[in-house]
Design a protein around this motif. Structure first.
Motif, PDB file in Angstrom:
ATOM      1  N   TYR A 156       0.851  -1.193   0.000  1.00 25.38           N
ATOM      2  CA  TYR A 156       0.000   0.000   0.000  1.00 25.38           C
ATOM      3  C   TYR A 156       0.880   1.234   0.000  1.00 25.38           C
ATOM      4  O   TYR A 156       1.932   1.257   0.652  1.00 25.38           O
ATOM      5  CB  TYR A 156      -0.914   0.002   1.237  1.00 25.38           C
ATOM      6  N   VAL A 157       0.477   2.260  -0.730  1.00 30.58           N
ATOM      7  CA  VAL A 157       1.187   3.540  -0.725  1.00 30.58           C
ATOM      8  C   VAL A 157       0.178   4.670  -0.884  1.00 30.58           C
ATOM      9  O   VAL A 157      -0.818   4.532  -1.596  1.00 30.58           O
ATOM     10  CB  VAL A 157       2.254   3.616  -1.847  1.00 30.58           C
ATOM     11  N   GLU A 158       0.436   5.756  -0.168  1.00 25.44           N
ATOM     12  CA  GLU A 158      -0.325   6.978  -0.372  1.00 25.44           C
ATOM     13  C   GLU A 158       0.638   8.143  -0.276  1.00 25.44           C
ATOM     14  O   GLU A 158       1.674   8.050   0.379  1.00 25.44           O
ATOM     15  CB  GLU A 158      -1.479   7.123   0.624  1.00 25.44           C
ATOM     16  N   VAL A 159       0.304   9.228  -0.964  1.00 20.18           N
ATOM     17  CA  VAL A 159       1.167  10.404  -0.990  1.00 20.18           C
ATOM     18  C   VAL A 159       0.336  11.628  -0.638  1.00 20.18           C
ATOM     19  O   VAL A 159      -0.721  11.862  -1.230  1.00 20.18           O
ATOM     20  CB  VAL A 159       1.821  10.581  -2.382  1.00 20.18           C
ATOM     21  N   HIS A 160       0.814  12.389   0.348  1.00 25.46           N
ATOM     22  CA  HIS A 160       0.213  13.668   0.735  1.00 25.46           C
ATOM     23  C   HIS A 160       1.338  14.673   0.883  1.00 25.46           C
ATOM     24  O   HIS A 160       2.358  14.372   1.514  1.00 25.46           O
ATOM     25  CB  HIS A 160      -0.552  13.552   2.062  1.00 25.46           C
ATOM     26  N   ASP A 161       1.166  15.853   0.304  1.00 23.20           N
ATOM     27  CA  ASP A 161       2.180  16.905   0.372  1.00 23.20           C
ATOM     28  C   ASP A 161       3.548  16.395  -0.080  1.00 23.20           C
ATOM     29  O   ASP A 161       4.574  16.732   0.503  1.00 23.20           O
ATOM     30  CB  ASP A 161       2.265  17.492   1.783  1.00 23.20           C
ATOM     31  N   ASN A 162       3.544  15.537  -1.082  1.00 23.20           N
ATOM     32  CA  ASN A 162       4.744  14.951  -1.675  1.00 23.20           C
ATOM     33  C   ASN A 162       5.530  14.053  -0.726  1.00 23.20           C
ATOM     34  O   ASN A 162       6.704  13.785  -0.941  1.00 23.20           O
ATOM     35  CB  ASN A 162       5.661  16.027  -2.264  1.00 23.20           C
ATOM     36  N   LEU A 163       4.890  13.575   0.341  1.00 30.16           N
ATOM     37  CA  LEU A 163       5.506  12.622   1.261  1.00 30.16           C
ATOM     38  C   LEU A 163       4.782  11.291   1.113  1.00 30.16           C
ATOM     39  O   LEU A 163       3.560  11.219   1.255  1.00 30.16           O
ATOM     40  CB  LEU A 163       5.408  13.111   2.711  1.00 30.16           C
ATOM     41  N   GLY A 164       5.550  10.245   0.828  1.00 35.97           N
ATOM     42  CA  GLY A 164       4.955   8.933   0.626  1.00 35.97           C
ATOM     43  C   GLY A 164       4.943   8.114   1.899  1.00 35.97           C
ATOM     44  O   GLY A 164       5.914   8.106   2.649  1.00 35.97           O
ATOM     45  N   SER A 165       3.828   7.440   2.149  1.00 34.79           N
ATOM     46  CA  SER A 165       3.710   6.484   3.255  1.00 34.79           C
ATOM     47  C   SER A 165       3.472   5.119   2.636  1.00 34.79           C
ATOM     48  O   SER A 165       2.544   4.939   1.844  1.00 34.79           O
ATOM     49  CB  SER A 165       2.539   6.837   4.174  1.00 34.79           C
ATOM     50  N   MET A 166       4.342   4.150   2.992  1.00 30.96           N
ATOM     51  CA  MET A 166       4.266   2.831   2.388  1.00 30.96           C
ATOM     52  C   MET A 166       4.094   1.755   3.455  1.00 30.96           C
ATOM     53  O   MET A 166       4.642   1.867   4.544  1.00 30.96           O
ATOM     54  CB  MET A 166       5.553   2.535   1.609  1.00 30.96           C
ATOM     55  N   ILE A 167       3.348   0.727   3.099  1.00 26.44           N
ATOM     56  CA  ILE A 167       3.217  -0.468   3.926  1.00 26.44           C
ATOM     57  C   ILE A 167       3.705  -1.633   3.069  1.00 26.44           C
ATOM     58  O   ILE A 167       3.321  -1.764   1.905  1.00 26.44           O
ATOM     59  CB  ILE A 167       1.755  -0.687   4.364  1.00 26.44           C
ATOM     60  N   GLY A 168       4.537  -2.464   3.644  1.00 24.99           N
ATOM     61  CA  GLY A 168       5.072  -3.602   2.913  1.00 24.99           C
ATOM     62  C   GLY A 168       6.033  -3.189   1.815  1.00 24.99           C
ATOM     63  O   GLY A 168       6.121  -3.848   0.782  1.00 24.99           O
TER      64      GLY A 168
END
Length: 134
Positions: A11-23
């Protein structure tokens, strides 16, 4: 525009050009029975000059997946506009993009996924194993 890295993840999401990843970094997929569809989320970091990120500049994103024999099993291309208002003309700027790729895994083995923007690319292996994880 350069493709700095491509990270497969659950899973990945990006807010304010910062990525948060799981796995992040997953590269082996256990599939109970083949053939089967395989969906992979990707975090892609691009770098570009301020001029390349200006409004109205079109970029070409291309995704290519080949099977263990080198045959193309998925290919897609789209144009996008970065429109990064906060880019600095004198800096090398970066942006993180979430993308999703789905293709038919017809057999076990190592598939290659190539992500390119404006002709600059990065490739990653995706290992497909039939059966349950050991």
């Amino acid at each position: 525009m350069n493709v700095d890295w491509v990270i497969p993840c659950r899973y990945v999401e990006v807010h304010d050009n910062l990525g948060s990843m799981i796995g992040a970094g997953i590269d082996t997929f256990w599939i109970p029975e083949l053939p089967a569809p395989l969906q992979v989320m990707l975090a892609v970091r691009l770098s570009a000059t301020g001029e390349e990120l200006a409004p109205g500049i079109q970029h070409v994103l291309r995704t290519l997946v080949t099977d263990p024999h080198g045959e193309v099993v998925f290919e897609a291309q789209m144009e996008f506009e970065a429109d990064a208002e906060s880019s600095q003309a004198e800096w090398l700027n970066s942006m993180v993009m979430p993308t999703v790729v789905q293709f038919e895994a017809s057999e076990a083995g190592t598939y290659q996924l190539e992500q390119s923007v404006d002709g600059n690319s990065q490739s990653i292996p995706l290992h497909v194993v039939e059966g349950a994880p050991e």
